[in-house]
Scaffold this motif. Structure first.
Motif, short mmCIF file in Angstrom:
data_model
loop_
_atom_site.label_atom_id
_atom_site.label_comp_id
_atom_site.label_asym_id
_atom_site.label_seq_id
_atom_site.Cartn_x
_atom_site.Cartn_y
_atom_site.Cartn_z
N ALA A 138 47.19 67.76 50.06
CA ALA A 138 47.07 67.67 51.45
C ALA A 138 48.14 68.68 51.87
O ALA A 138 48.09 68.78 53.42
N ILE A 139 48.95 69.02 51.42
CA ILE A 139 50.17 69.99 51.65
C ILE A 139 49.49 71.28 52.25
O ILE A 139 49.93 71.80 53.23
N PRO A 140 48.33 71.87 51.61
CA PRO A 140 48.00 73.12 52.33
C PRO A 140 47.56 73.10 53.85
O PRO A 140 48.02 73.82 54.48
N LEU A 156 49.49 74.42 42.96
CA LEU A 156 48.80 74.53 44.25
C LEU A 156 48.06 75.54 43.91
O LEU A 156 48.28 76.80 43.40
N ASP A 157 46.68 75.52 43.96
CA ASP A 157 45.76 76.65 44.01
C ASP A 157 46.27 77.78 44.77
O ASP A 157 46.57 77.78 45.87
N ARG A 158 46.21 79.14 44.45
CA ARG A 158 46.49 80.22 45.10
C ARG A 158 45.57 80.45 46.34
O ARG A 158 44.10 80.21 46.26
N SER A 160 44.88 82.52 50.30
CA SER A 160 45.35 83.65 51.33
C SER A 160 45.91 82.77 52.47
O SER A 160 46.67 83.67 53.24
N ASP A 161 45.76 81.57 52.46
CA ASP A 161 46.36 80.87 53.79
C ASP A 161 47.87 80.63 53.43
O ASP A 161 48.46 80.30 54.19
N LEU A 162 48.44 80.53 52.13
CA LEU A 162 49.76 80.38 51.97
C LEU A 162 50.53 81.39 51.01
O LEU A 162 49.94 82.21 50.46
N GLN A 163 51.89 81.30 51.39
CA GLN A 163 52.73 82.26 50.86
C GLN A 163 53.77 81.49 49.77
O GLN A 163 54.32 80.57 50.45
N GLN A 164 53.53 81.86 48.59
CA GLN A 164 54.72 80.97 47.61
C GLN A 164 55.73 82.13 47.76
O GLN A 164 56.08 83.14 47.38
N LEU A 165 56.91 81.06 48.16
CA LEU A 165 58.11 81.74 48.33
C LEU A 165 58.91 81.67 46.76
O LEU A 165 59.88 82.59 46.75
N SER A 166 58.91 80.69 46.07
CA SER A 166 59.60 80.66 44.84
C SER A 166 58.53 79.71 43.89
O SER A 166 58.06 78.73 44.59
N VAL A 167 58.84 79.39 42.64
CA VAL A 167 58.26 78.81 41.77
C VAL A 167 58.86 78.76 40.49
O VAL A 167 59.52 79.71 40.15
N ALA A 168 58.85 77.51 39.81
CA ALA A 168 59.57 77.48 38.39
C ALA A 168 58.60 76.68 37.74
O ALA A 168 57.71 75.69 38.12
N SER A 169 58.50 76.56 36.57
CA SER A 169 57.42 75.91 35.32
C SER A 169 58.39 74.62 34.65
O SER A 169 59.32 74.85 34.19
N PHE A 170 57.54 73.66 34.50
CA PHE A 170 58.01 72.45 33.85
C PHE A 170 56.97 71.98 32.99
O PHE A 170 55.80 72.00 33.09
N HIS A 171 57.54 71.55 31.67
CA HIS A 171 56.72 70.98 30.83
C HIS A 171 56.14 69.70 31.15
O HIS A 171 56.71 68.68 31.58
N LEU A 172 54.84 69.38 30.75
CA LEU A 172 54.11 68.22 31.18
C LEU A 172 54.33 67.49 29.75
O LEU A 172 54.23 67.99 28.79
N GLY A 274 56.29 74.80 43.11
CA GLY A 274 56.52 75.87 44.05
C GLY A 274 57.00 75.62 45.48
O GLY A 274 56.64 74.35 45.67
N VAL A 275 57.45 76.57 46.29
CA VAL A 275 57.84 76.24 47.80
C VAL A 275 56.82 77.19 48.25
O VAL A 275 56.71 78.39 48.24
N TYR A 276 56.28 76.60 49.48
CA TYR A 276 55.21 77.24 50.14
C TYR A 276 55.49 77.32 51.64
O TYR A 276 55.90 76.43 52.09
N VAL A 277 54.82 78.50 52.55
CA VAL A 277 54.85 78.40 53.81
C VAL A 277 53.48 78.96 54.14
O VAL A 277 52.68 79.32 53.36
N ARG A 278 53.22 78.74 55.52
CA ARG A 278 51.80 79.56 56.01
C ARG A 278 52.07 81.08 55.94
O ARG A 278 52.87 81.58 56.35
N ALA A 279 50.91 81.80 55.20
CA ALA A 279 50.92 82.98 55.28
C ALA A 279 50.85 83.55 56.56
O ALA A 279 50.50 83.17 57.37
#
Length: 310
Positions: A138-140, A156-158, A160-172, A274-279
């Motif tokens: 629901a976030i997008p 989140l799937d990449r 064109s409507d979203l801009q990823q400001l930062s991201v980090a990877s975590f173990h499941l 990730g941290v996202y804003v509207r593109a």
């Protein structure tokens, strides 16, 4: 959107956006603390100037027409730009005020988001913050519609409507109590967990989708849930093996109540936070400030499990 930012623009745009969000003139008027007749009058005036209806009048409420949806995109950009300009002008005066709406997944509510809010209140005491807990799916839409300024979510799937400001990877990993037979392992495969009762996330959640990729034929679980918090509570009670990152169970891990065993066989399973804003949007100063605090906090959590963030 602050009241001062709203006053920069014509009432008809502000009222239209309020009606779009509320789904009715009466509810929009209540939220704006303005008479319904005044709100309706501005809507009719706007429709007259544009020469087309912006809403369908249905028994269940108002629904945007195609023209209304087009105008809604314009209204969102106008009002968000007003917030950005207001925030920048006040930042130049050293005020650092503003309002930021954040959408975050439930698992961040235990530790990460409280840490972010504590730091934000300390650094920017005049910035007000709204927190909306919702699923990643629901976030997008919340970002695109302008209902929130920032989104914080896993995998989140990449778009064109979203801009990823930062991201980090975590173990499941598999999450179990310390006396569970799997707790002494350094790493696990999904198949190694199948002989135990499973607490699986619902199929619409990203973690379930990743597990399904690693093991195509997951069995019917003892329990399925869309709540990370509920899965944690059930695991604490010894009702099964849950799967998630270390995010959301930090306190239980620190107190020795739960153990997180990474899934690394036949390949590591990881989830990106990730941290996202509207593109195509230049966010206000306050939004950038909160995004930086969130990114730094995510980086701290990633560093604790040996990852380098960003």
């Amino acid at each position: 959107m602050s009241s001062r930012a709203r006053r920069i623009h014509a009432p008809m745009i502000v009222y239209f956006d309020a009606i779009r969000r509320a789904g009715s003139v009466r509810e929009a008027a209540r939220r704006l603390n303005i008479a319904s007749s005044a709100v309706n009058r501005q809507l009719l005036k706007l429709e007259e100037e544009l020469g087309t209806p912006l809403f369908e009048r249905l028994p269940s409420g108002l629904k945007l027409t195609h023209a209304g949806s087009t105008f809604a995109r314009h209204a969102i950009e106008v009002l968000q730009d007003a917030e950005r300009v207001r925030s920048e002008l006040e930042a130049l005066q050293g005020l650092r005020t503003g309002h930021v709406e954040i959408a975050a997944v439930e698992g961040l509510s235990s530790d990460l988001i409280p840490n972010v809010l504590a730091k934000a209140r300390e650094r920017f005491p005049r910035v007000t913050i709204g927190i909306n807990v919702m699923g990643s799916g629901a976030i997008p839409q919340a970002l695109v519609s302008g209902d929130v300024d920032l989104g914080v979510a896993f995998s989140l799937d990449r778009s064109s409507d979203l801009q990823q400001l930062s991201v980090a990877s975590f173990h499941l990993g598999a999450v179990v109590p310390p006396d569970h037979p799997l707790a002494t392992n350094k790493a696990l495969s999904v198949s190694a967990c199948l002989s135990h009762n499973l607490i699986l996330p619902k199929s619409e959640l990203s973690i379930r989708q990743q597990l399904a990729k690693a093991y195509a034929k997951l069995p019917v679980p003892a329990i399925e849930t869309s709540s990370v918090e509920l899965a944690k509570q059930l695991t604490l009670r010894g009702l099964g093996v849950a799967f998630q990152t270390r995010i959301g169970i930090e306190r239980e891990l620190a107190h020795g109540q739960l153990v997180h065993v990474p899934i690394k066989k036949p390949m590591p399973l990881r989830s990106d936070l990730g941290v996202y804003v509207r593109a195509a949007r230049n966010p206000p100063v306050a939004v950038h400030a909160l995004a930086d605090i969130i990114a730094a906090e995510i980086g701290l959590h990633a560093a604790r499990e040996g990852d380098t963030a960003f």
